[in-house]
Design an enzyme around this catalytic site. Structure first.
Site, PDB file in Angstrom:
ATOM      1  N   ASP A  90      91.330 -13.748  90.600  1.00  0.00           N
ATOM      2  CA  ASP A  90      91.742 -13.626  91.995  1.00  0.00           C
ATOM      3  C   ASP A  90      92.141 -12.161  92.150  1.00  0.00           C
ATOM      4  O   ASP A  90      93.201 -11.751  91.666  1.00  0.00           O
ATOM      5  CB  ASP A  90      92.924 -14.546  92.315  1.00  0.00           C
ATOM      6  CG  ASP A  90      93.312 -14.502  93.783  1.00  0.00           C
ATOM      7  OD1 ASP A  90      93.185 -13.416  94.393  1.00  0.00           O
ATOM      8  OD2 ASP A  90      93.745 -15.526  94.329  1.00  0.00           O
ATOM      9  N   HIS A  91      91.276 -11.363  92.771  1.00  0.00           N
ATOM     10  CA  HIS A  91      91.489  -9.918  92.713  1.00  0.00           C
ATOM     11  C   HIS A  91      92.790  -9.484  93.380  1.00  0.00           C
ATOM     12  O   HIS A  91      93.282  -8.384  93.111  1.00  0.00           O
ATOM     13  CB  HIS A  91      90.295  -9.157  93.304  1.00  0.00           C
ATOM     14  CG  HIS A  91      90.161  -9.255  94.788  1.00  0.00           C
ATOM     15  ND1 HIS A  91      89.431 -10.244  95.410  1.00  0.00           N
ATOM     16  CD2 HIS A  91      90.657  -8.485  95.793  1.00  0.00           C
ATOM     17  CE1 HIS A  91      89.479 -10.086  96.710  1.00  0.00           C
ATOM     18  NE2 HIS A  91      90.221  -9.025  96.969  1.00  0.00           N
ATOM     19  N   GLU A 138      92.215  -9.438 108.722  1.00  0.00           N
ATOM     20  CA  GLU A 138      90.992  -8.651 108.611  1.00  0.00           C
ATOM     21  C   GLU A 138      90.476  -8.328 110.005  1.00  0.00           C
ATOM     22  O   GLU A 138      90.534  -9.167 110.913  1.00  0.00           O
ATOM     23  CB  GLU A 138      89.920  -9.427 107.849  1.00  0.00           C
ATOM     24  CG  GLU A 138      90.296  -9.805 106.427  1.00  0.00           C
ATOM     25  CD  GLU A 138      89.194 -10.589 105.750  1.00  0.00           C
ATOM     26  OE1 GLU A 138      88.439  -9.981 104.963  1.00  0.00           O
ATOM     27  OE2 GLU A 138      89.070 -11.796 106.003  1.00  0.00           O
ATOM     28  N   HIS A 157      94.167 -16.547  97.547  1.00  0.00           N
ATOM     29  CA  HIS A 157      94.989 -15.361  97.782  1.00  0.00           C
ATOM     30  C   HIS A 157      96.356 -15.705  98.364  1.00  0.00           C
ATOM     31  O   HIS A 157      97.391 -15.207  97.911  1.00  0.00           O
ATOM     32  CB  HIS A 157      94.282 -14.393  98.731  1.00  0.00           C
ATOM     33  CG  HIS A 157      92.934 -13.946  98.263  1.00  0.00           C
ATOM     34  ND1 HIS A 157      92.605 -13.842  96.942  1.00  0.00           N
ATOM     35  CD2 HIS A 157      91.824 -13.559  98.957  1.00  0.00           C
ATOM     36  CE1 HIS A 157      91.351 -13.418  96.830  1.00  0.00           C
ATOM     37  NE2 HIS A 157      90.861 -13.246  98.032  1.00  0.00           N
TER      38      HIS A 157
END
Length: 511
Positions: free
Chosen positions: A179-180, A218, A242
């Site tokens: 999970d970046h 976003e 996230h």
């Protein structure tokens, strides 16, 4: 650093170009890869080694934070990149890959250590893993690790099936689910701010904290991902991973030791403490879903979600998700965690706001002044930093109280050379540090929570709220907080046109 052969499945894809190749180069420039490594790019597309290395150079020139400024150094780096055209369903291709890898093991003295990075669709993970075993790629005395990207399944049932396939080949300790967001500097810093500062931990509970808000907004639409996104939506694409990961970082207890399993144990306890949404009414009253319609931003018209490429004209997929989440344990009982994420919002940002309880209304200064609550804000993206909001006397006034910000702007100090998330995570996977990767029980519990919401939403299609592209989402998201006496705090100084106390980045005073 142990030697390693890295395998990038999907080496001609967007993730490899934008994130993985630049990450390798940054790690190499900083001496974190060691001397004994090689990278094998794998995809169906035919490429020569020279073409592949040219692709890598172009990728690094466009996306890496280090520029190529030494030809000898660059040659030493890029010669370690090999390419092989591979059909993942052809076992003979994997036997050929083994021969190539055995040569690289010997050439670079990697000790048989192999890291397989699957930048592929999740439905391919199981087949690739099985063919790695059948093709002999696991027959070495070194370690073998598997790195996989989200989404990890579509729901709990599909995730369990996928995990079963992987566990037939790899042990849990060798599966690194990325999970970046867990690789981002300020998400990791949450742990250190909480546990390395004595004045925070006594306040980090229901007695002093009124609510916690997590925003991941976003400005873009679905772009080229319309086909995937229309099957996923904001809940599965962002909420299951996230958003819940950041919530766990904020709510977890101090680990008994600073090692990977103890830290992940505490995160899992948070998920086990989430108040499950048991009924249809629980879901309807504690979640918000929306979809953007036509709108505009900065004078530019924006299309509706249903007008995007590969999206069904009557789609009911949500592009906005918000929820009121409760962690029912002794530390957090009664404290709402508000999470929201959406596309086509006015600002691109990721922030976590801790709102502390205000002083009582009927005592001392609160009798005469409309005091604002104290805030602690973790700014994760795009500007990295931490700031605090407190009340002070306005200089030169007769007791006028104003809110001020004490701002540590990490991006102002370090600039673009802050390590990127994929650099940290690749480096951690090579070192065998799984702290910031997702363990299976985290995945399962997160899906268990999200599945309850996903099953109820189709029962009430009228609850899908439309919001204009370029706005802050459905009005219902504001109403949900107002029911509790709260409001969404502005992110990066903007909330539906409102300019607040942190309108522009301030010079750091916490240096």
């Amino acid at each position: 650093m142990s030697g390693t052969v890295f395998f990038i499945f999907g080496a001609t894809g967007d993730l490899a170009k934008r994130k993985l190749f630049p990450a390798f180069y940054s790690l190499y420039r900083e001496g974190k890869l060691g001397d004994n490594f090689a990278v094998v790019g794998l995809a169906r597309r035919p490429r020569t080694n020279e073409q592949f290395q040219a692709d890598v150079k172009h990728s690094i020139g466009e996306f890496a934070r280090y520029k190529i400024d030494n030809e000898e150094n660059w040659t030493s780096f890029v010669q370690r990149f090999e390419y092989m055209s591979l059909d993942i369903n052809n076992i003979e291709n994997f036997h050929q890959l083994k021969k190539l890898t055995d040569g690289l093991d010997e050439k670079y003295e990697t000790g048989g250590n192999r890291l397989f990075y699957l930048a592929l669709a999740p439905e391919l993970f199981g087949n690739v893993s099985a063919n790695l075993r059948e093709g002999g790629l696991m027959d070495t005395t070194g370690w073998h690790r598997l790195v996989i990207e989200k989404p990890f399944g579509y729901d709990l049932a599909s995730a369990e099936k996928l995990n079963e396939q992987l566990r037939q080949v790899f042990e849990e300790k060798d599966i690194y689910r990325i999970d970046h967001y867990l690789g981002k500097e300020m998400v990791q810093n949450i742990e250190f701010v909480r546990f390395a500062n004595a004045f925070f931990e006594p306040l980090w509970n229901k007695t002093y904290i009124a609510n916690i808000q997590i925003t991941l907004s976003e400005t873009v639409g679905v772009e080229e991902r319309g086909g995937y996104y229309d099957q996923s939506g904001a809940l599965r694409d962002m909420g299951q991973n996230h958003m819940l990961q950041m919530l766990m970082m904020m709510a977890m207890e101090p680990p008994s030791r600073l090692n990977a399993e103890d830290i992940r144990d505490e995160k899992v306890k948070v998920l086990r403490s989430l108040r499950l949404l048991e009924t249809v009414e629980d879901v309807r009253s504690n979640t918000v879903r929306g979809q953007y319609t036509t709108g505009g931003s900065n004078g530019k018209p924006l299309p509706a979600y249903r007008q995007e490429d590969s999206v069904q004209p009557e789609s009911t997929t949500e592009t906005y998700f918000a929820a009121r989440v409760f962690v029912d344990n002794f530390r957090w009982a009664g404290v709402p965690f508000y999470i929201r994420t959406g596309k086509r919002l006015p600002v691109k940002t990721t922030e976590v706001v801790v709102e502390f309880k205000n002083i009582p209304d009927n005592v001392y200064l609160a009798k005469k002044h409309d005091l604002q609550p104290n805030l602690l804000v973790f700014r994760v993206n795009p500007l990295e930093g931490i700031y605090m909001k407190m009340n002070v006397k306005k200089p030169g006034s007769e007791g006028v109280i104003i809110p001020i910000a004490m701002d540590f702007c990490q991006s102002c100090q370090i600039g673009i050379n802050t390590p990127e998330a994929y650099e940290r995570l690749l480096h951690d996977a090579q070192r065998g540090d799984s702290t910031y990767f997702t363990r299976w029980d985290e995945v399962a519990l997160a899906w268990q929570y999200v599945d309850r919401i996903a099953k109820v939403w189709p029962l009430s299609p009228e609850d899908l709220s439309m919001y204009p592209a370029g706005s802050w989402g459905p009005e219902r998201a504001q109403e949900m907080l107002a029911e509790d006496g709260f409001k969404w705090w502005p992110v990066n100084g903007q909330n539906e046109g409102e300019v607040d106390w942190i309108a522009e980045p301030k010079p750091s005073v916490l240096t």
